[in-house]
Design a protein around this motif. Sequence first.
Motif, PDB file in Angstrom:
ATOM      1  N   ASP A  98       0.785  -1.283   0.102  1.00 22.23           N
ATOM      2  CA  ASP A  98      -0.159   0.025   0.220  1.00 22.23           C
ATOM      3  C   ASP A  98       0.839   1.266   0.185  1.00 22.23           C
ATOM      4  O   ASP A  98       1.829   1.417   0.860  1.00 22.23           O
ATOM      5  N   THR A  99       0.967   2.070  -0.951  1.00 22.25           N
ATOM      6  CA  THR A  99       1.579   3.057  -1.089  1.00 22.25           C
ATOM      7  C   THR A  99       1.070   4.440  -0.622  1.00 22.25           C
ATOM      8  O   THR A  99       1.454   5.459  -0.723  1.00 22.25           O
ATOM      9  N   ALA A 100      -0.499   4.320  -0.053  1.00 22.22           N
ATOM     10  CA  ALA A 100      -1.344   5.521   0.219  1.00 22.22           C
ATOM     11  C   ALA A 100      -0.723   5.600   1.749  1.00 22.22           C
ATOM     12  O   ALA A 100       0.169   5.123   2.166  1.00 22.22           O
ATOM     13  N   GLY A 101      -1.408   6.736   2.140  1.00 20.01           N
ATOM     14  CA  GLY A 101      -1.155   6.897   3.700  1.00 20.01           C
ATOM     15  C   GLY A 101       0.101   7.857   3.852  1.00 20.01           C
ATOM     16  O   GLY A 101       0.609   8.483   3.135  1.00 20.01           O
ATOM     17  N   LEU A 102       0.575   7.740   5.219  1.00 27.39           N
ATOM     18  CA  LEU A 102       1.539   8.755   5.875  1.00 27.39           C
ATOM     19  C   LEU A 102       2.555   7.744   6.189  1.00 27.39           C
ATOM     20  O   LEU A 102       2.638   6.664   6.659  1.00 27.39           O
ATOM     21  N   THR A 103       3.829   8.796   6.317  1.00 28.07           N
ATOM     22  CA  THR A 103       5.183   7.937   6.763  1.00 28.07           C
ATOM     23  C   THR A 103       5.699   9.119   7.773  1.00 28.07           C
ATOM     24  O   THR A 103       5.168  10.285   7.676  1.00 28.07           O
ATOM     25  N   GLY A 104       6.662   8.949   8.529  1.00 28.04           N
ATOM     26  CA  GLY A 104       7.341   9.665   9.353  1.00 28.04           C
ATOM     27  C   GLY A 104       8.034   9.102  10.450  1.00 28.04           C
ATOM     28  O   GLY A 104       8.741   7.950  10.086  1.00 28.04           O
ATOM     29  N   ASN A 105       8.597   9.739  11.236  1.00 29.85           N
ATOM     30  CA  ASN A 105       9.611   9.185  12.334  1.00 29.85           C
ATOM     31  C   ASN A 105       8.961   7.891  12.964  1.00 29.85           C
ATOM     32  O   ASN A 105       7.859   7.855  13.326  1.00 29.85           O
ATOM     33  N   SER A 106       9.908   7.217  13.199  1.00 23.50           N
ATOM     34  CA  SER A 106       9.669   5.843  13.684  1.00 23.50           C
ATOM     35  C   SER A 106       9.788   5.490  15.194  1.00 23.50           C
ATOM     36  O   SER A 106       9.468   4.268  15.661  1.00 23.50           O
ATOM     37  N   LEU A 107      10.337   6.492  15.706  1.00 20.25           N
ATOM     38  CA  LEU A 107      10.744   6.287  17.387  1.00 20.25           C
ATOM     39  C   LEU A 107       9.586   5.790  18.279  1.00 20.25           C
ATOM     40  O   LEU A 107       9.864   4.934  19.119  1.00 20.25           O
ATOM     41  N   ASP A 108       8.277   6.142  17.960  1.00 18.22           N
ATOM     42  CA  ASP A 108       7.178   5.765  18.972  1.00 18.22           C
ATOM     43  C   ASP A 108       7.141   4.021  18.785  1.00 18.22           C
ATOM     44  O   ASP A 108       6.986   3.395  19.585  1.00 18.22           O
ATOM     45  N   SER A 109       7.301   3.659  17.489  1.00 17.43           N
ATOM     46  CA  SER A 109       7.193   2.245  17.247  1.00 17.43           C
ATOM     47  C   SER A 109       8.428   1.541  17.948  1.00 17.43           C
ATOM     48  O   SER A 109       8.121   0.454  18.647  1.00 17.43           O
ATOM     49  N   HIS A 110       9.498   2.189  17.734  1.00 20.90           N
ATOM     50  CA  HIS A 110      10.604   1.437  18.442  1.00 20.90           C
ATOM     51  C   HIS A 110      10.498   1.377  20.103  1.00 20.90           C
ATOM     52  O   HIS A 110      10.966   0.450  20.626  1.00 20.90           O
ATOM     53  N   ARG A 111       9.708   2.632  20.572  1.00 22.07           N
ATOM     54  CA  ARG A 111       9.608   2.490  22.047  1.00 22.07           C
ATOM     55  C   ARG A 111       8.703   1.477  22.499  1.00 22.07           C
ATOM     56  O   ARG A 111       8.829   0.828  23.551  1.00 22.07           O
ATOM     57  N   LEU A 112       7.641   1.123  21.601  1.00 22.60           N
ATOM     58  CA  LEU A 112       6.527   0.187  21.748  1.00 22.60           C
ATOM     59  C   LEU A 112       7.268  -1.169  21.825  1.00 22.60           C
ATOM     60  O   LEU A 112       6.964  -2.112  22.517  1.00 22.60           O
TER      61      LEU A 112
END
Length: 217
Positions: A98-112
């Motif tokens: 899926d090429t739709a949607g948003l991207t951005g910083n992944s820090l919160d996912s690494h925290r989780l």
Amino acid sequence: MAESASNTASKKLIQIDVSSDSVCPWCFVGKKNLDKAIEASKDQYNFEIRWRPFFLDPSAPKEGVSKKEFYLQKYGNRYQGMFARMSEVFKGLGLEFDTAGLTGNSLDSHRLIHYTGKQAPEKQHTLVEELFIGYFTQGKFIGDREFLVETANKVGIEGAEEFLSDPNNGVTEVKEELAKYSKNITGVPNYTINGKVKLSGAQPPETFQSAFKAASA
């Protein structure tokens, strides 16, 4: 039928440290191939998989931006070919990229991911899978707190919402893991097996199986 304790104890342990970023499509492909190798080798080994942080783009904005706009700015028109290539690779895995949607910083996912590794390490591998599925096939934003909490709840991780609500929780630990496991890595996915065999890239299942054998020798 459940394995007997003696059968389980007789197997050699394979510990795998995986340096990965939640917004890295090849990390998802690599995980799928790793899972195939594990399934084919489960009669020989017990596995312990630990996911470690890596940032493909540490300067990626915390607020969500269009995937297409972000990659157009980063790679120019080459991004279209990159997306087409990933679509074909994902089709080979039975998935739709899926090429739709948003991207951005992944820090919160690494925290989780780190939090899960401490609270319920046996669920960390499944959590990573669900994060990949959401981001790469469902247009979910990796920095969306609601998506992260929903994913944690789906996997059965307790306390994730409270943990993520404080933006400082887990940041130091993520940075420490980054320095310890990913300091000398220039790209992901990257695998360290039993602390001695190293692989990089989305290797085919057969390569992982050979690495298991070498690492357990």
